[in-house]
Design an enzyme around this catalytic site. Structure first.
Site, PDB file in Angstrom:
ATOM      1  N   GLU A  27       5.590  -5.632  -4.165  1.00 26.35           N
ATOM      2  CA  GLU A  27       4.100  -5.511  -4.848  1.00 26.35           C
ATOM      3  C   GLU A  27       2.950  -5.184  -3.867  1.00 26.35           C
ATOM      4  OE1 GLU A  27       4.191  -5.119  -7.930  1.00 26.35           O
ATOM      5  OE2 GLU A  27       6.181  -5.695  -8.162  1.00 26.35           O
TER       6      GLU A  27
ATOM      7  N   CYS B  80      12.464  -1.225  -9.815  1.00 21.56           N
ATOM      8  CA  CYS B  80      10.842  -0.932  -9.978  1.00 21.56           C
ATOM      9  C   CYS B  80      10.693  -0.584 -11.544  1.00 21.56           C
ATOM     10  CB  CYS B  80      10.464  -0.161  -9.162  1.00 21.56           C
ATOM     11  SG  CYS B  80       8.636   0.260  -9.278  1.00 21.56           S
TER      12      CYS B  80
ATOM     13  N   GLN C 126       0.314   0.971 -10.779  1.00 25.83           N
ATOM     14  CA  GLN C 126       1.509   1.567 -11.751  1.00 25.83           C
ATOM     15  C   GLN C 126       1.024   1.442 -13.246  1.00 25.83           C
ATOM     16  OE1 GLN C 126       4.190  -2.151 -10.271  1.00 25.83           O
ATOM     17  NE2 GLN C 126       5.651  -0.657 -10.970  1.00 25.83           N
TER      18      GLN C 126
ATOM     19  N   HIS D 169       3.127  -1.490  -3.136  1.00 30.81           N
ATOM     20  CA  HIS D 169       2.404  -0.799  -4.160  1.00 30.81           C
ATOM     21  C   HIS D 169       0.993  -0.386  -3.837  1.00 30.81           C
ATOM     22  CE1 HIS D 169       5.516   0.670  -7.137  1.00 30.81           C
ATOM     23  NE2 HIS D 169       5.844  -0.721  -7.262  1.00 30.81           N
TER      24      HIS D 169
ATOM     25  N   GLY E 180       7.017  -8.474 -11.528  1.00 30.84           N
ATOM     26  CA  GLY E 180       5.937  -8.100 -10.712  1.00 30.84           C
ATOM     27  C   GLY E 180       5.269  -6.773 -11.162  1.00 30.84           C
TER      28      GLY E 180
END
Length: 186
Positions: free
Chosen positions: A149, A106, A63, A152, A58
């Site tokens: 995700e 991650c 990111q 995030h 993912g």
């Protein structure tokens, strides 16, 4: 959309576009996507390429420096059905009361995993890259990946969900890795 523009001008993915876990951008909520256009579809394609190259399951746009509510994932569900999807503006709309604890890592903090409690099942509403609305009931590893995700895009990091001691150990680990990396490149 500097990052998308950069990709349109550059046919290859940068060597290391993934932000490190201590980048302040990762701790801020991402912006809602108002229009799904060619730039968003291109960004999603680049995200899949980066995720695949890094052998991840993912990746959130934030990111790679784009604070937009866009995630890509490639993960099996509880019945081992593979889901390779891009989610625009994902929102978890229901969660099971039952939780599971599993080791998570991650791409913004490679090489480090910690046990994180997550809901066993979640339902997520999102738009696909054509603008069609979907409601996905996620189970198994897919449920965990969706929660990671979506966190995030909300500005929540995976170690924010663990005890203070584990969170501090994760930060200490990352500082040590960061110092070694900076010493190597200078």
């Amino acid at each position: 959309m500097f990052y998308v523009k950069m990709f349109l001008e550059c046919p290859t993915v940068p060597d290391d576009p993934i932000l490190p876990i201590d980048d302040p951008l990762l701790s801020q909520p991402s912006r809602r996507i108002e229009a799904i256009d060619a730039d968003i579809r291109h960004l999603a394609a680049e995200m899949f390429a980066i995720m695949d190259r890094e052998q991840g399951v993912g990746l959130a746009a934030v990111q790679i420096g784009e604070p937009l509510r866009l995630v890509v994932l490639d993960m099996p569900d509880g019945a081992e059905r593979r889901h390779r999807i891009a989610m625009v503006n994902p929102e978890i709309v229901s969660r099971s009361t039952e939780t599971v604890v599993g080791e998570e890592s991650c791409l913004s903090m490679p090489g480090y995993g910690i046990p994180v409690p997550r809901h066993r099942e979640v339902s997520v509403r999102y738009l696909d890259l054509e603008g069609t609305s979907h409601l996905l009931h996620a189970t198994g590893p897919l449920a965990v990946c969706v929660q990671h995700e979506v966190d995030h895009v909300e500005g929540v990091l995976f170690f924010d969900r663990v005890s203070r001691l584990r969170r501090q150990r994760a930060r200490d680990y990352f500082r040590k890795v960061r110092r070694k990396y900076e010493a190597r490149v200078s």
